[in-house]
Design a protein around this motif. Sequence first.
Motif, PDB file in Angstrom:
ATOM      1  N   LEU A 134      10.314   5.770 -15.854  1.00 39.51           N
ATOM      2  CA  LEU A 134      11.632   5.612 -15.253  1.00 39.51           C
ATOM      3  C   LEU A 134      11.730   6.343 -13.914  1.00 39.51           C
ATOM      4  CD1 LEU A 134      13.919   5.917 -18.413  1.00 39.51           C
ATOM      5  CD2 LEU A 134      13.270   3.843 -17.159  1.00 39.51           C
ATOM      6  N   ASN A 135      11.003   7.428 -13.773  1.00 43.98           N
ATOM      7  CA  ASN A 135      10.978   8.124 -12.493  1.00 43.98           C
ATOM      8  C   ASN A 135      10.306   7.259 -11.432  1.00 43.98           C
ATOM      9  OD1 ASN A 135      11.352  10.534 -10.794  1.00 43.98           O
ATOM     10  ND2 ASN A 135       9.120  10.645 -10.840  1.00 43.98           N
ATOM     11  N   ASP A 136       9.199   6.623 -11.784  1.00 43.21           N
ATOM     12  CA  ASP A 136       8.510   5.755 -10.831  1.00 43.21           C
ATOM     13  C   ASP A 136       9.345   4.516 -10.503  1.00 43.21           C
ATOM     14  OD1 ASP A 136       6.465   7.545 -10.833  1.00 43.21           O
ATOM     15  OD2 ASP A 136       4.936   6.198 -11.625  1.00 43.21           O
ATOM     16  N   VAL A 137      10.031   3.978 -11.498  1.00 41.10           N
ATOM     17  CA  VAL A 137      10.889   2.817 -11.265  1.00 41.10           C
ATOM     18  C   VAL A 137      12.015   3.177 -10.301  1.00 41.10           C
ATOM     19  CG1 VAL A 137      12.650   1.381 -12.368  1.00 41.10           C
ATOM     20  CG2 VAL A 137      10.384   1.555 -13.383  1.00 41.10           C
ATOM     21  N   ALA A 138      12.559   4.371 -10.457  1.00 46.40           N
ATOM     22  CA  ALA A 138      13.659   4.809  -9.596  1.00 46.40           C
ATOM     23  C   ALA A 138      13.194   5.101  -8.174  1.00 46.40           C
ATOM     24  CB  ALA A 138      14.326   6.050 -10.188  1.00 46.40           C
ATOM     25  N   HIS A 139      11.897   5.339  -7.998  1.00 48.21           N
ATOM     26  CA  HIS A 139      11.322   5.579  -6.667  1.00 48.21           C
ATOM     27  C   HIS A 139      10.193   4.555  -6.476  1.00 48.21           C
ATOM     28  CE1 HIS A 139      13.017   9.426  -8.077  1.00 48.21           C
ATOM     29  NE2 HIS A 139      13.362   9.608  -6.815  1.00 48.21           N
ATOM     30  N   PRO A 140      10.542   3.294  -6.215  1.00 47.63           N
ATOM     31  CA  PRO A 140       9.573   2.202  -6.299  1.00 47.63           C
ATOM     32  C   PRO A 140       8.392   2.282  -5.338  1.00 47.63           C
ATOM     33  CG  PRO A 140      11.618   1.466  -5.272  1.00 47.63           C
ATOM     34  CD  PRO A 140      11.876   2.824  -5.826  1.00 47.63           C
ATOM     35  N   HIS A 141       8.526   3.014  -4.231  1.00 46.55           N
ATOM     36  CA  HIS A 141       7.429   3.059  -3.258  1.00 46.55           C
ATOM     37  C   HIS A 141       6.644   4.370  -3.317  1.00 46.55           C
ATOM     38  CE1 HIS A 141       9.056  -0.617  -1.637  1.00 46.55           C
ATOM     39  NE2 HIS A 141      10.209  -0.033  -1.416  1.00 46.55           N
ATOM     40  N   ALA A 142       7.029   5.262  -4.219  1.00 49.15           N
ATOM     41  CA  ALA A 142       6.373   6.567  -4.275  1.00 49.15           C
ATOM     42  C   ALA A 142       4.901   6.438  -4.657  1.00 49.15           C
ATOM     43  CB  ALA A 142       7.101   7.479  -5.251  1.00 49.15           C
ATOM     44  N   ALA A 143       4.601   5.599  -5.646  1.00 45.85           N
ATOM     45  CA  ALA A 143       3.212   5.440  -6.095  1.00 45.85           C
ATOM     46  C   ALA A 143       2.345   4.869  -4.981  1.00 45.85           C
ATOM     47  CB  ALA A 143       3.156   4.540  -7.326  1.00 45.85           C
ATOM     48  N   GLU A 144       2.888   3.888  -4.237  1.00 45.02           N
ATOM     49  CA  GLU A 144       2.128   3.296  -3.142  1.00 45.02           C
ATOM     50  C   GLU A 144       1.872   4.314  -2.040  1.00 45.02           C
ATOM     51  OE1 GLU A 144      -0.043   0.371  -1.240  1.00 45.02           O
ATOM     52  OE2 GLU A 144       0.745   0.475  -3.281  1.00 45.02           O
ATOM     53  N   ARG A 145       2.872   5.152  -1.748  1.00 46.83           N
ATOM     54  CA  ARG A 145       2.670   6.189  -0.730  1.00 46.83           C
ATOM     55  C   ARG A 145       1.605   7.179  -1.171  1.00 46.83           C
ATOM     56  NH1 ARG A 145       8.451   6.058  -0.350  1.00 46.83           N
ATOM     57  NH2 ARG A 145       8.573   7.931  -1.626  1.00 46.83           N
ATOM     58  N   ARG A 146       1.632   7.555  -2.453  1.00 49.41           N
ATOM     59  CA  ARG A 146       0.603   8.485  -2.957  1.00 49.41           C
ATOM     60  C   ARG A 146      -0.777   7.854  -2.868  1.00 49.41           C
ATOM     61  NH1 ARG A 146       4.583   9.655  -6.972  1.00 49.41           N
ATOM     62  NH2 ARG A 146       3.545   8.234  -8.429  1.00 49.41           N
ATOM     63  N   ARG A 147      -0.859   6.562  -3.202  1.00 45.31           N
ATOM     64  CA  ARG A 147      -2.151   5.880  -3.180  1.00 45.31           C
ATOM     65  C   ARG A 147      -2.703   5.797  -1.757  1.00 45.31           C
ATOM     66  NH1 ARG A 147      -0.508   1.608  -5.328  1.00 45.31           N
ATOM     67  NH2 ARG A 147      -0.848   2.277  -7.462  1.00 45.31           N
ATOM     68  N   ILE A 148      -1.846   5.429  -0.815  1.00 46.08           N
ATOM     69  CA  ILE A 148      -2.286   5.347   0.572  1.00 46.08           C
ATOM     70  C   ILE A 148      -2.669   6.732   1.086  1.00 46.08           C
ATOM     71  CG2 ILE A 148      -1.516   4.859   2.929  1.00 46.08           C
ATOM     72  CD1 ILE A 148       0.201   2.613   1.774  1.00 46.08           C
ATOM     73  N   GLY A 149      -1.883   7.734   0.729  1.00 40.67           N
ATOM     74  CA  GLY A 149      -2.210   9.092   1.146  1.00 40.67           C
ATOM     75  C   GLY A 149      -3.556   9.543   0.616  1.00 40.67           C
ATOM     76  N   LEU A 150      -3.871   9.170  -0.638  1.00 38.63           N
ATOM     77  CA  LEU A 150      -5.158   9.532  -1.217  1.00 38.63           C
ATOM     78  C   LEU A 150      -6.297   8.851  -0.467  1.00 38.63           C
ATOM     79  CD1 LEU A 150      -6.848  10.882  -3.402  1.00 38.63           C
ATOM     80  CD2 LEU A 150      -6.393   8.937  -4.897  1.00 38.63           C
ATOM     81  N   TYR A 151      -6.109   7.572  -0.127  1.00 33.38           N
ATOM     82  CA  TYR A 151      -7.135   6.861   0.631  1.00 33.38           C
ATOM     83  C   TYR A 151      -7.373   7.518   1.988  1.00 33.38           C
ATOM     84  CZ  TYR A 151      -6.406   3.023  -2.711  1.00 33.38           C
ATOM     85  OH  TYR A 151      -6.301   2.253  -3.836  1.00 33.38           O
ATOM     86  N   VAL A 152      -6.266   7.870   2.666  1.00 35.04           N
ATOM     87  CA  VAL A 152      -6.388   8.474   3.993  1.00 35.04           C
ATOM     88  C   VAL A 152      -7.092   9.827   3.911  1.00 35.04           C
ATOM     89  CG1 VAL A 152      -5.082   9.455   5.913  1.00 35.04           C
ATOM     90  CG2 VAL A 152      -4.401   7.258   4.941  1.00 35.04           C
ATOM     91  N   LEU A 153      -6.695  10.657   2.938  1.00 33.19           N
ATOM     92  CA  LEU A 153      -7.324  11.972   2.799  1.00 33.19           C
ATOM     93  C   LEU A 153      -8.805  11.841   2.449  1.00 33.19           C
ATOM     94  CD1 LEU A 153      -4.531  13.947   0.887  1.00 33.19           C
ATOM     95  CD2 LEU A 153      -5.220  14.206   3.274  1.00 33.19           C
ATOM     96  N   THR A 154      -9.124  10.870   1.599  1.00 31.79           N
ATOM     97  CA  THR A 154     -10.525  10.658   1.242  1.00 31.79           C
ATOM     98  C   THR A 154     -11.331  10.212   2.448  1.00 31.79           C
ATOM     99  OG1 THR A 154      -9.873  10.039  -1.003  1.00 31.79           O
ATOM    100  CG2 THR A 154     -12.077   9.409  -0.297  1.00 31.79           C
ATOM    101  N   TYR A 155     -10.751   9.301   3.231  1.00 34.72           N
ATOM    102  CA  TYR A 155     -11.425   8.830   4.445  1.00 34.72           C
ATOM    103  C   TYR A 155     -11.666   9.977   5.417  1.00 34.72           C
ATOM    104  CZ  TYR A 155     -12.128   6.422   8.890  1.00 34.72           C
ATOM    105  OH  TYR A 155     -12.638   6.007  10.095  1.00 34.72           O
ATOM    106  N   LEU A 156     -10.633  10.812   5.631  1.00 36.26           N
ATOM    107  CA  LEU A 156     -10.778  11.932   6.551  1.00 36.26           C
ATOM    108  C   LEU A 156     -11.815  12.932   6.059  1.00 36.26           C
ATOM    109  CD1 LEU A 156      -7.037  12.559   7.506  1.00 36.26           C
ATOM    110  CD2 LEU A 156      -8.808  11.451   8.881  1.00 36.26           C
ATOM    111  N   ALA A 157     -11.827  13.155   4.742  1.00 41.10           N
ATOM    112  CA  ALA A 157     -12.816  14.086   4.190  1.00 41.10           C
ATOM    113  C   ALA A 157     -14.233  13.554   4.390  1.00 41.10           C
ATOM    114  CB  ALA A 157     -12.542  14.314   2.708  1.00 41.10           C
ATOM    115  N   LEU A 158     -14.428  12.263   4.141  1.00 41.57           N
ATOM    116  CA  LEU A 158     -15.748  11.660   4.345  1.00 41.57           C
ATOM    117  C   LEU A 158     -16.176  11.752   5.804  1.00 41.57           C
ATOM    118  CD1 LEU A 158     -15.527   8.475   2.083  1.00 41.57           C
ATOM    119  CD2 LEU A 158     -17.085  10.406   1.776  1.00 41.57           C
ATOM    120  N   MET A 159     -15.244  11.445   6.708  1.00 41.85           N
ATOM    121  CA  MET A 159     -15.570  11.502   8.127  1.00 41.85           C
ATOM    122  C   MET A 159     -15.906  12.921   8.566  1.00 41.85           C
ATOM    123  SD  MET A 159     -15.653   8.518   9.294  1.00 41.85           S
ATOM    124  CE  MET A 159     -15.803   8.967  11.022  1.00 41.85           C
ATOM    125  N   ALA A 160     -15.185  13.906   8.016  1.00 39.36           N
ATOM    126  CA  ALA A 160     -15.470  15.298   8.374  1.00 39.36           C
ATOM    127  C   ALA A 160     -16.863  15.699   7.921  1.00 39.36           C
ATOM    128  CB  ALA A 160     -14.418  16.210   7.759  1.00 39.36           C
TER     129      ALA A 160
END
Length: 233
Positions: free
Chosen positions: A192-218
């Motif tokens: 119900l928390n995720d339903v009430a914040h419908p884009h939160a999971a997508e933002r977390r997922r994109i953030g994880l991808y970006v951080l992983t990419y930056l870590a790999l590049m570093a």
Amino acid sequence: MSRLLRNLVLTSLASLLTALPACASTPAQRGLIVFQQVCAACHGMDHVDYGDMAAFGLSPDAIRNWAADQQIPNGTDDNGDPKTRPATPADPILSPYPNDAVGRLANHGLLPPDLSRLAMTLHGGPAQIQRILLSYAPTPAGVKLDDGRYYNTALKWKHIGMPPPLQDGMLTYPDGTKATTTQMATDVSAFLNDVAHPHAAERRRIGLYVLTYLALMAILTFLLQRRIWKSRP
């Protein structure tokens, strides 16, 4: 060397993007099961479409089948009587009651609340939802409750119109998690928390991808720099 680095990065990111959706069941995914099998008997989510459940790992076929089992209003017939039709993935997850009057009649005059944004509007948010689900208790001696009311210590007035909805082992989780009352309350609160914040999971997922990419590049930049310095005379 630059081509090797680029291929390595792309391969690593492709592996990550492929692996992440296949992770083990999350609390929110298990909470969707609780909603489907328990909460949906009385509650709807007017601001959430069946298709939105794809964010919780539900397949397109499963979404279509779930929606098709539900009937939603579809105007009136030639005699003025209301008609219904099977829902589609684009339709909202409506209350199981055809109208508010029927909902109140079935629940001692109280209308079960819509759950779309409950985690945002309820004071205490998802933690309070969990507390309410876990705080049913026998009515103390000397306390008289009206018909259709249940003793619940999480509320300041100590009673609620919803009967205890959860019982140990009342459903089976596909990932093997034991469906205790505490586990189900935790999971459906997360859902119900995720339903009430419908884009939160997508933002977390994109953030994880970006951080992983930056870590790999570093890491790769560091390794490349070391090779360049070692190759210098």
